[in-house]
Design a protein around this motif. Structure first.
Motif, mmCIF file in Angstrom:
data_model
loop_
_atom_site.group_PDB
_atom_site.id
_atom_site.type_symbol
_atom_site.label_atom_id
_atom_site.label_comp_id
_atom_site.label_asym_id
_atom_site.label_seq_id
_atom_site.Cartn_x
_atom_site.Cartn_y
_atom_site.Cartn_z
ATOM 1 N N LEU A 1 -28.334 -22.819 -0.848
ATOM 2 C CA LEU A 1 -27.790 -23.394 -2.102
ATOM 3 C C LEU A 1 -28.426 -22.631 -3.086
ATOM 4 C CD1 LEU A 1 -28.543 -27.149 -1.153
ATOM 5 C CD2 LEU A 1 -26.292 -26.447 -1.706
ATOM 6 N N THR A 2 -29.479 -22.107 -3.094
ATOM 7 C CA THR A 2 -30.092 -21.211 -4.149
ATOM 8 C C THR A 2 -29.253 -20.022 -4.256
ATOM 9 O OG1 THR A 2 -32.279 -22.115 -3.717
ATOM 10 C CG2 THR A 2 -32.138 -19.992 -4.863
ATOM 11 N N LEU A 3 -28.897 -19.317 -3.302
ATOM 12 C CA LEU A 3 -28.273 -18.135 -3.484
ATOM 13 C C LEU A 3 -26.932 -18.139 -4.037
ATOM 14 C CD1 LEU A 3 -29.383 -16.058 -0.159
ATOM 15 C CD2 LEU A 3 -30.448 -16.189 -2.473
ATOM 16 N N GLN A 4 -26.082 -19.171 -3.472
ATOM 17 C CA GLN A 4 -24.683 -19.409 -3.884
ATOM 18 C C GLN A 4 -24.853 -20.001 -5.401
ATOM 19 O OE1 GLN A 4 -22.121 -18.556 -2.448
ATOM 20 N NE2 GLN A 4 -20.837 -19.506 -4.099
ATOM 21 N N THR A 5 -25.991 -20.985 -5.777
ATOM 22 C CA THR A 5 -26.000 -21.119 -7.224
ATOM 23 C C THR A 5 -26.164 -19.923 -8.202
ATOM 24 O OG1 THR A 5 -26.875 -23.339 -6.523
ATOM 25 C CG2 THR A 5 -27.166 -22.547 -8.839
ATOM 26 N N ALA A 6 -27.137 -19.031 -7.789
ATOM 27 C CA ALA A 6 -27.373 -17.978 -8.516
ATOM 28 C C ALA A 6 -26.057 -16.980 -8.638
ATOM 29 C CB ALA A 6 -28.509 -17.114 -7.666
ATOM 30 N N GLU B 1 -21.443 -15.239 -11.874
ATOM 31 C CA GLU B 1 -20.088 -15.104 -12.011
ATOM 32 C C GLU B 1 -19.569 -15.868 -13.415
ATOM 33 O OE1 GLU B 1 -16.766 -13.330 -10.735
ATOM 34 O OE2 GLU B 1 -18.747 -12.963 -10.175
ATOM 35 N N MET B 2 -20.071 -17.011 -13.554
ATOM 36 C CA MET B 2 -19.693 -17.860 -14.733
ATOM 37 C C MET B 2 -19.983 -17.232 -16.133
ATOM 38 S SD MET B 2 -20.264 -21.804 -13.985
ATOM 39 C CE MET B 2 -19.800 -22.217 -15.749
ATOM 40 N N ALA B 3 -21.192 -16.567 -16.097
ATOM 41 C CA ALA B 3 -21.581 -15.735 -17.419
ATOM 42 C C ALA B 3 -20.842 -14.627 -17.458
ATOM 43 C CB ALA B 3 -23.200 -15.568 -17.273
ATOM 44 N N LEU B 4 -20.703 -14.066 -16.436
ATOM 45 C CA LEU B 4 -20.003 -12.861 -16.820
ATOM 46 C C LEU B 4 -18.368 -12.945 -17.199
ATOM 47 C CD1 LEU B 4 -20.752 -10.678 -13.236
ATOM 48 C CD2 LEU B 4 -21.228 -9.958 -15.676
ATOM 49 N N LYS B 5 -17.666 -14.104 -16.708
ATOM 50 C CA LYS B 5 -16.454 -14.363 -17.102
ATOM 51 C C LYS B 5 -16.250 -15.314 -18.245
ATOM 52 C CE LYS B 5 -14.677 -13.619 -12.418
ATOM 53 N NZ LYS B 5 -14.108 -14.060 -11.385
ATOM 54 N N SER B 6 -17.223 -15.824 -18.869
ATOM 55 C CA SER B 6 -17.271 -16.896 -19.867
ATOM 56 C C SER B 6 -17.057 -15.888 -21.161
ATOM 57 C CB SER B 6 -18.581 -17.585 -19.926
ATOM 58 O OG SER B 6 -18.470 -18.472 -21.088
ATOM 59 N N ASP B 7 -16.495 -16.740 -21.929
ATOM 60 C CA ASP B 7 -16.426 -16.290 -23.612
ATOM 61 C C ASP B 7 -17.670 -16.599 -24.286
ATOM 62 O OD1 ASP B 7 -15.517 -18.974 -23.602
ATOM 63 O OD2 ASP B 7 -13.527 -18.490 -24.575
ATOM 64 N N VAL B 8 -18.302 -17.235 -23.786
ATOM 65 C CA VAL B 8 -19.665 -17.510 -24.637
ATOM 66 C C VAL B 8 -20.793 -17.030 -24.006
ATOM 67 C CG1 VAL B 8 -18.454 -19.837 -25.543
ATOM 68 C CG2 VAL B 8 -19.900 -19.884 -23.322
ATOM 69 N N ASP B 9 -22.050 -17.143 -24.833
ATOM 70 C CA ASP B 9 -23.067 -16.613 -24.137
ATOM 71 C C ASP B 9 -23.838 -17.507 -23.433
ATOM 72 O OD1 ASP B 9 -24.376 -18.545 -25.833
ATOM 73 O OD2 ASP B 9 -25.146 -17.010 -27.177
ATOM 74 N N PRO B 10 -24.934 -17.100 -22.453
ATOM 75 C CA PRO B 10 -25.607 -17.801 -21.672
ATOM 76 C C PRO B 10 -26.387 -19.130 -22.221
ATOM 77 C CG PRO B 10 -25.998 -15.615 -20.977
ATOM 78 C CD PRO B 10 -25.462 -15.538 -22.471
#
Length: 272
Positions: free
Chosen positions: A203-208, A213-222
């Motif tokens: 669960l931890t590794l998949q969440t990381a 991936e979400m942060a890389l592909k998002s148009d907003v900052d973390p």
């Protein structure tokens, strides 16, 4: 096409070579590597079909680009026997060693066109992040060449001042270890809450991986992504408040400053 020589055939050199050969940008016949280990030389030759050498001078004999992939502590001893050849040929010299300054590289090698870079271990998977700094003698073509070589294993970012390489080291060079530490802590905490080690780990590794991936592909900052998943009065808000109460931001700031300062210390110690 340029002849490229690697001094040192360890993990980072192997990852760059793999990226170059896989990408098809450089023919295997144009790559030379020297390494003291017979088994490592045999492995590199078998895996990539490149030229391998036991002697460093043989590797750099015709090189237009020389990539220094040895430990910082041995850099001086490695470069000084090569100085006559390097000074005469004046290849583009790229160092991936932490803590070795431009002045030291120039003094020990006799080269003028120098690039310092700091890759990180995800380069082994083609997901690296590398900061680079070039000396004034590096031409536009050489700069593009250095960028092409390092981008074969991930993201490249150029900095304007050599001192920023220490900051790059603190953020991305050492950065994977910070995330591994957080993963360790989350896995241990999950076990305390009753999960098995296997379940907590998966669960931890998949969440990381998913969060990155979400942060890389998002148009907003973390920061905005965090706000979007933090519902008022919810479980995430309670956890975030606990992090903030423990001064997590101050801890991260202090840790990165310590890494940055250590990089500057190493430059002084290893440059003597």
């Amino acid at each position: 096409m340029s002849q490229i020589a690697f001094i040192g055939g360890g993990n980072m050199a192997t990852s760059i070579i793999g990226g170059l050969v896989k990408g098809g940008d450089v023919k295997a016949s144009m790559i030379h590597v020297s390494d003291p280990g017979a088994e490592q030389r045999a492995r590199l030759s078998k895996d990539f079909g490149i030229n391998v050498h036991e002697n460093n001078l043989d590797a750099i004999a015709k090189a237009d680009v020389v990539i220094l992939a040895v430990k910082p502590q041995v850099m001086k001893d490695v470069l000084q026997p090569l100085q006559a050849t390097l000074s005469s040929r004046q290849p583009l010299l790229i160092s991936i060693a932490a803590g070795i300054s431009m002045d030291s590289l120039a003094s020990w090698s006799g080269c003028k066109a120098l690039v310092r870079c700091m890759p990180n271990t995800p380069a082994l998977l083609g997901r690296g992040a590398t900061g680079l700094f070039a000396s004034a003698a590096v031409s536009i073509d050489q700069r593009n060449q250095a960028d092409s070589l390092l981008s074969a294993v991930g993201l490249t970012v150029w900095v304007k001042n050599e001192s920023e390489i220490d900051a790059v080291t603190a953020v991305s060079g050492s950065g994977p270890a910070y995330y591994f530490l957080l993963m360790e802590a989350m896995i241990a905490a999950g076990q305390k809450l009753g999960l098995s080690k296997e379940t907590a780990t998966r669960l931890t590794l998949q969440t990381a991986a998913g969060a990155a991936e979400m942060a890389l592909k998002s148009d907003v900052d973390p920061a905005e992504l965090r706000r979007r998943v933090t519902s008022p009065g919810g479980t995430t808000e309670r956890a975030i408040a606990t992090f903030e109460a423990a001064h997590l931001r101050d801890i991260v700031d202090a840790a990165l400053k310590a890494a940055n300062d250590r990089g500057a210390e190493l430059s002084q110690q290893l440059g003597d």
